[in-house]
Design a protein around this motif. Structure first.
Motif, PDB file in Angstrom:
ATOM      1  N   GLU A   1       0.839  -1.190   0.000  1.00 60.26           N
ATOM      2  CA  GLU A   1       0.000   0.000   0.000  1.00 60.26           C
ATOM      3  C   GLU A   1       0.877   1.244   0.000  1.00 60.26           C
ATOM      4  OE1 GLU A   1      -2.779   1.914   3.333  1.00 60.26           O
ATOM      5  OE2 GLU A   1      -3.693   0.109   2.469  1.00 60.26           O
TER       6      GLU A   1
ATOM      7  N   GLY B   1      -2.590   5.722   0.140  1.00 58.21           N
ATOM      8  CA  GLY B   1      -3.357   4.544   0.507  1.00 58.21           C
ATOM      9  C   GLY B   1      -3.772   3.667  -0.653  1.00 58.21           C
TER      10      GLY B   1
ATOM     11  N   GLU C   1      -3.622   0.734  -3.281  1.00 57.97           N
ATOM     12  CA  GLU C   1      -3.056  -0.613  -3.308  1.00 57.97           C
ATOM     13  C   GLU C   1      -2.192  -0.795  -4.551  1.00 57.97           C
ATOM     14  OE1 GLU C   1      -5.212  -4.599  -4.167  1.00 57.97           O
ATOM     15  OE2 GLU C   1      -5.351  -4.308  -1.993  1.00 57.97           O
TER      16      GLU C   1
ATOM     17  N   ARG D   1      -0.785   0.058 -10.092  1.00 54.57           N
ATOM     18  CA  ARG D   1      -1.597   0.845  -9.155  1.00 54.57           C
ATOM     19  C   ARG D   1      -3.031   0.913  -9.689  1.00 54.57           C
ATOM     20  NH1 ARG D   1       0.990   4.702  -5.904  1.00 54.57           N
ATOM     21  NH2 ARG D   1      -0.766   6.100  -6.302  1.00 54.57           N
TER      22      ARG D   1
END
Length: 297
Positions: A199, A204, A206, A228
């Motif tokens: 992360e 934030g 992932e 991403r």
């Protein structure tokens, strides 16, 4: 094309699909830990409201089952589901591995060296801080279970950071994607592929990471692919790196519990290779007995 690059990175040796390959590693670990297809009754106990959705009613139609149990020829899908939900797993694999491993590693091997560099490495072999005795105990248990265990030993690329920073890393069998042995019996090259999710601490988001490392006796190369996912879109970035390998050998060591009779074979034979089929058969028989007693009473 990111998809084609990913496929090329993940392409593997045909032996991965053989008797000692990916399917074996999955089932022997489940047998040792009592997880996966041996834990059907535990999942049923905690998801009774969703049993119909959890179970593949079309047994035998090519759908994957959530249990290692095998349906009988005249057993209906409903009966098989009921039997699987009541199944209990008697673990014979873990005691075999753990008992033998305990005797094997009870007394540490004596190691001595006049080299300060070697002694420093023995005191901290991997990034987790294990010394050589603890590290070899971990490697041995993996070799017992999977049949073999591969270890990558490397140093930082920057020459100013290399002194006393040799680090060994235990590799999962799945990470060794492809390889080739030379006529001298040593590895000519190996491809190591690791996949994980992380992360981004800044936003934030992932990030899926696929990193492939290629090692030969003379050089190395690394390809890192990061994906991403933001707002339903994928952003892919690729970075590469390469350099010389001054050691003259592929820095991957392999400990096999038992060597194959075939020459220049990477995989070894597990201590419980002939035990697991018996465990599967007993698992099926015990589930039948439990189901029978439940119906009788």
């Amino acid at each position: 094309d990111p998809e084609k690059l990913r496929e090329a990175l993940l392409e593997g040796n045909d032996a991965r699909g053989g008797d000692l390959g990916c399917a074996w590693w999955r089932i022997v670990r489940d047998a040792y830990e009592g997880t996966g297809g041996f834990a059907r009754s535990l999942r049923a106990a905690s998801t009774m409201d969703a049993r119909a959705a959890d179970f593949d009613r079309l047994v035998g139609a090519g759908n994957a089952r959530s249990t290692y149990l095998t349906p009988f020829s005249r057993e209906s899908p409903e009966q098989f589901q009921s039997r699987a939900d009541r199944s209990g797993y008697t673990n014979f694999v873990a005691p075999i591995i753990d008992t033998y491993h305990g005797h094997l590693t009870r007394h540490r091997a004596t190691r001595t060296s006049t080299s300060d560099v070697v002694n420093a490495w023995w005191s901290k072999v991997d990034a987790e801080g294990h010394d050589i005795g603890e590290f070899m105990a971990l490697v041995t248990k993996r070799a017992q279970l999977d049949g073999w265990c591969a270890v990558l030993t490397d140093r930082p690329k920057d020459p100013t950071q290399r002194a006393g920073v040799t680090t060994s890393t235990i590799l999962d069998p799945e990470e060794i994607r492809d390889w080739q042995y030379g006529r001298d019996g040593a590895l000519e090259w190996v491809k190591i592929v690791s996949e994980w999710e992380t992360e981004d601490p800044t936003d934030g988001v992932e990030v899926e990471v696929c990193e492939a490392s290629y090692w030969t006796r003379a050089e190395w190369a690394r390809v890192r692919m990061e994906t991403r996912k933001t707002n339903g879109r994928e952003q892919v970035s690729v970075t590469t790196d390469a350099g010389d390998n001054p050691t003259g050998r592929v820095p991957v060591s392999v400990l096999r519990w038992q060597d194959s009779v075939r020459c220049r074979t990477l995989y070894g034979l597990s201590q419980v290779y002939c035990v697991v089929p018996l465990v599967l058969a007993l698992f099926n028989v015990e589930s039948e007995l439990t189901h029978h007693l439940a119906n009788v009473n």
